[in-house]
Motif scaffolding. Structure first.
Motif, mmCIF file in Angstrom:
data_model
loop_
_atom_site.group_PDB
_atom_site.id
_atom_site.type_symbol
_atom_site.label_atom_id
_atom_site.label_comp_id
_atom_site.label_asym_id
_atom_site.label_seq_id
_atom_site.Cartn_x
_atom_site.Cartn_y
_atom_site.Cartn_z
ATOM 1 N N ARG A 1 0.828 -1.217 0.000
ATOM 2 C CA ARG A 1 0.000 0.000 0.000
ATOM 3 C C ARG A 1 0.856 1.258 0.000
ATOM 4 N N ARG A 2 1.966 1.236 0.730
ATOM 5 C CA ARG A 2 2.823 2.424 0.850
ATOM 6 C C ARG A 2 4.280 2.017 0.630
ATOM 7 N N ARG B 1 8.275 2.119 -0.257
ATOM 8 C CA ARG B 1 9.345 3.077 0.040
ATOM 9 C C ARG B 1 9.918 3.640 -1.256
ATOM 10 N N ARG C 1 8.186 6.559 2.965
ATOM 11 C CA ARG C 1 7.043 5.795 2.478
ATOM 12 C C ARG C 1 6.110 6.715 1.695
ATOM 13 N N ALA C 2 5.610 6.222 0.591
ATOM 14 C CA ALA C 2 4.717 7.009 -0.249
ATOM 15 C C ALA C 2 3.385 7.208 0.452
ATOM 16 N N ALA C 3 2.675 8.249 0.070
ATOM 17 C CA ALA C 3 1.348 8.504 0.628
ATOM 18 C C ALA C 3 0.389 7.400 0.191
ATOM 19 N N GLY C 4 -0.735 7.306 0.906
ATOM 20 C CA GLY C 4 -1.694 6.257 0.615
ATOM 21 C C GLY C 4 -2.174 6.292 -0.825
ATOM 22 N N ARG C 5 -2.093 5.159 -1.499
ATOM 23 C CA ARG C 5 -2.504 5.079 -2.893
ATOM 24 C C ARG C 5 -3.873 4.416 -3.004
ATOM 25 N N TRP D 1 -2.283 -0.984 -5.407
ATOM 26 C CA TRP D 1 -1.563 -1.816 -4.444
ATOM 27 C C TRP D 1 -0.974 -3.028 -5.153
#
Length: 708
Positions: free
Chosen positions: A260-261, A263, A276-280, A285
């Motif tokens: 989900r998030r 790196r 970590r990336a923002a919520g996608r 996913w």
């Protein structure tokens, strides 16, 4: 380079032995590698370095060599090379020193200039020589590529296992891993707590409101420790961060998710960091298997919760209304500009939240010079509020039954939650009692510890029972028949609920957003200045109305009703000061929102030609210096101590002399001071010291000024 080619310049400096393993697991399970690295000390001694000249750098144990971030030992080694303190660097292999070509090349460049050799178990390398430098470059490149290949294999294996739903991850509170996969926690108290949070978020407008609701009722949330830490359950207050993580987690919706998030590397102030990336979105996913295990909510509820959280997150570049807050602006977050379509914002005046304005920053965002337009907020709120209360007239019977069912369900859920906590606390107390009674009385060391634990469990049980009794008394965990009858009556009368003192502004905003999707405001200049309001309801219908748009001068104009009230009071024989007092007592404020004063009333009378009919007040005789009972007036006290009345007022404010305000003849609320001998001596000393200080400084000011 052979061993015989070591030069004196190398042996005159220190030999550094660099020891590193990438993880704690390698340190515990790969003991042979650790032994081989520390054995390089003996190799340095065999090559000619005294044992005291060999320094071991092992601060980086358990840290990755992919970068220098967090590797204090490697940074110390590079610093020593740059300062000419190192003659040789001993490492088991290149991968121990660095897995990054950038870090490796920098170290080799420093070694070549500082005349430092690199030594492993079998060979010596001189970075200043071309052949050795080429060989070291190849080894560094292979070491970095090896790390990449290892990562690909590990990530590929994890993703393959995750696609089958077999990759074990740390599960959140409310779930446990079993042989059949993820299942609900067998503890019913934990299940009820999790379900209560999701049910409450369905009712409340934001996550903060849920946390506030739980804290007001003394409810706590469980946290189950991992099995490696004993698997104990700890109950504590729920925070906003914890609740947000819970609401964002798709596991509670019965979905098995991975990736989900992910790196990624970003530049932060010129340095590379892994974040970590923002919520996608779920479709982005790596793995998303729905209905993989039992869930506390369904997938549609999870998606609606994400949208609700996104709408509550206010950002300048997003058109989201934000969560309902306690500010007095009722329409905040719902307004759209009828000119440019941008979302309008709210601004409160200098007097706090007494006045507020709605403005559109469209022109400012484009040119940076001015706003698109703005307007006063009170008339708009009043118009929409009247429309809302007039339009929303649902079937009284259906509404009262629905409200009663909702309140009853909430009360029942709270009752179950408290009963589960009580049952758990009683069990813990009984278990502690059994453990204490099972120990032999002669074993006092163990008995004392178990007795203390028993006492702690009994205190916890007593605390839970006390909180439960308090919740039943003040928070209405159980609804009586009288309370149910009152709820039915309120459900039939929405305006009464809306105007009740217990209904806050945030509650009103939440009620309004249940039926209103957005409101468009458009300024109209001809044939007269008005604002066109277009209310779009949740069902798609649109209602249009218009309200006057006063100018800045008209905003500060006294309302006609207030002018007529002043005209009536003047005809009744009241004076200006009496009218100001009466207006303030009735809760009426000026157009600027201030209290009425004698000058304000006189100004209104002057502009509207209102004539006083009251006879002129008789001229007040000056107050005597002493009251008949011996107390002093302001002038009497000032005359006695040789100061001004202003100084005496300062004494009263500072509490240096007791004073009381009373009516005296035709005068109202005048000061009378009680000055006994001790107070008089203290004040005389104060005046004398101030005068002496004034003379020393040569200020030449009257003593009364300094005495204040």
């Amino acid at each position: 380079m052979s061993q015989g080619e070591l030069r004196p310049v190398h042996l005159q400096r220190k030999a550094y032995v660099y020891v590193r393993q990438s993880s704690t697991t390698q340190m515990l399970e790969h003991a042979e590698s650790k032994k081989r690295q520390y054995a390089l000390v003996e190799r340095a001694v065999a090559l000619g370095w005294p044992r005291e000249a060999v320094e071991v750098v092992d601060e980086d144990q358990g840290k990755s060599g992919a970068s220098t971030e967090g590797r204090a030992g490697f940074s110390r080694l590079v610093d020593a090379v740059a300062h000419g303190e190192v003659g040789a660097i001993f490492a088991l292999e290149v991968s121990r020193l660095a897995r990054s070509s950038v870090d490796w090349q920098r170290l080799l460049a420093l070694c070549a200039v500082a005349q430092v050799v690199v030594v492993d178990e079998s060979t010596l390398y001189d970075p200043a020589e071309g052949d050795d430098k080429l060989l070291l470059d190849l080894k560094g490149t292979m070491s970095e590529a090896e790390l990449h290949w290892l990562g690909l294999r590990m990530v590929g294996a994890r993703q393959s296992k995750a696609r089958r739903g077999e990759l074990h991850m740390r599960v959140p509170t409310g779930y446990v891993w079993t042989e059949r996969g993820l299942e609900l926690d067998p503890d019913e108290a934990i299940q009820r707590a999790v379900r209560l949070v999701f049910e409450r978020f369905r009712v409340e407008p934001s996550a903060c409101a849920v946390v506030r609701w739980m804290n007001e009722r003394g409810l706590v949330f469980p946290t189950r420790r991992p099995a490696s830490e004993g698997g104990e359950v700890e109950w504590k207050k729920l925070g906003v961060t914890r609740l947000t993580e819970l609401l964002h987690n798709p596991i509670y919706a019965g979905a098995y998710a991975y990736g989900r998030r992910p790196r990624s590397k970003v530049l932060v102030r010129g340095e590379i960091h892994r974040v970590r990336a923002a919520g996608r979105a779920p479709e982005e996913w790596t793995v998303c298997k729905r209905d993989a295990h039992p869930g506390y909510i369904d997938w549609e509820t999870f998606l609606s919760n994400q949208e609700k959280l996104r709408q509550n997150l206010v950002r300048s570049h997003e058109a989201s209304p934000g969560a309902p807050r306690e500010g007095r602006a009722l329409l905040a977050g719902l307004l759209l500009c009828g000119r440019c379509g941008r979302r309008m914002r709210t601004s409160y005046g200098r007097r706090g939240q007494l006045h507020w304005y709605y403005f559109c920053p469209g022109a400012r965002d484009q040119s940076g010079r001015s706003l698109c337009w703005m307007t006063c907020g009170e008339p708009l709120d009043v118009a929409v509020e009247e429309l809302f209360l007039k339009t929303l007239v649902p079937d009284e019977l259906d509404l009262s039954l629905a409200v009663e069912r909702e309140v009853g369900a909430q009360a029942q859920e709270l009752q179950k939650q408290w009963q589960a906590r009580l049952e758990q606390a009683r069990y813990e107390a009984r278990r502690a009692e059994r453990r204490y009674k099972a120990v032999e009385p002669e074993n006092r060391v163990v008995a004392r510890t178990l007795e203390r634990q028993w006492e702690e469990r009994l205190q916890e049980l007593e605390e839970v029972e006390r909180r439960y009794a308090e919740a039943r008394r003040s928070r209405h965990v159980e609804l009586s028949e009288q309370e149910r009858r009152r709820i039915r009556e309120l459900a039939k009368d929405l305006p009464s609920v809306w105007r009740a003192s217990t209904t806050g502004t945030a509650d009103k905003k939440a009620m309004l957003r249940l039926v209103v999707e957005s409101i468009a405001l458009t300024p109209v200049d001809v044939p007269r200045r008005t604002i066109r309001i277009q209310v779009q309801w949740q069902g798609g219908a649109v209602t249009q109305l218009q309200v006057p748009r006063p100018t800045e001068r008209e905003k500060l104009r006294t309302p006609d009703a207030v002018v007529e009230r002043i005209r009536t009071m003047a005809a009744q024989g009241l004076r200006d000061e009496d009218m100001a007092e009466q207006l303030n007592a009735e809760g009426i404020r000026t157009a600027a929102g201030a209290r009425w004063t004698l000058l304000a009333v006189r100004w209104v009378r002057y502009h509207h030609d209102i004539v006083l009919v009251a006879p002129d007040a008789p001229r007040a005789w000056p107050l005597p210096e002493r009251h008949p009972d011996g107390r002093y007036s302001l002038t009497g006290a000032a005359k006695r101590f040789g100061v001004t009345p202003t100084v005496v007022r300062g004494w009263i404010r500072r509490g240096l002399v007791p004073a009381r305000r009373e009516d005296f003849e035709s005068r109202r609320a005048v000061y009378w001071l009680e000055i006994d001998e001790d107070t008089a001596k203290r004040l005389q000393t104060l005046v004398a010291s101030r005068r002496a200080a004034s003379k020393r400084t040569g200020a030449g000011r009257p003593s009364g000024v300094h005495a204040s």
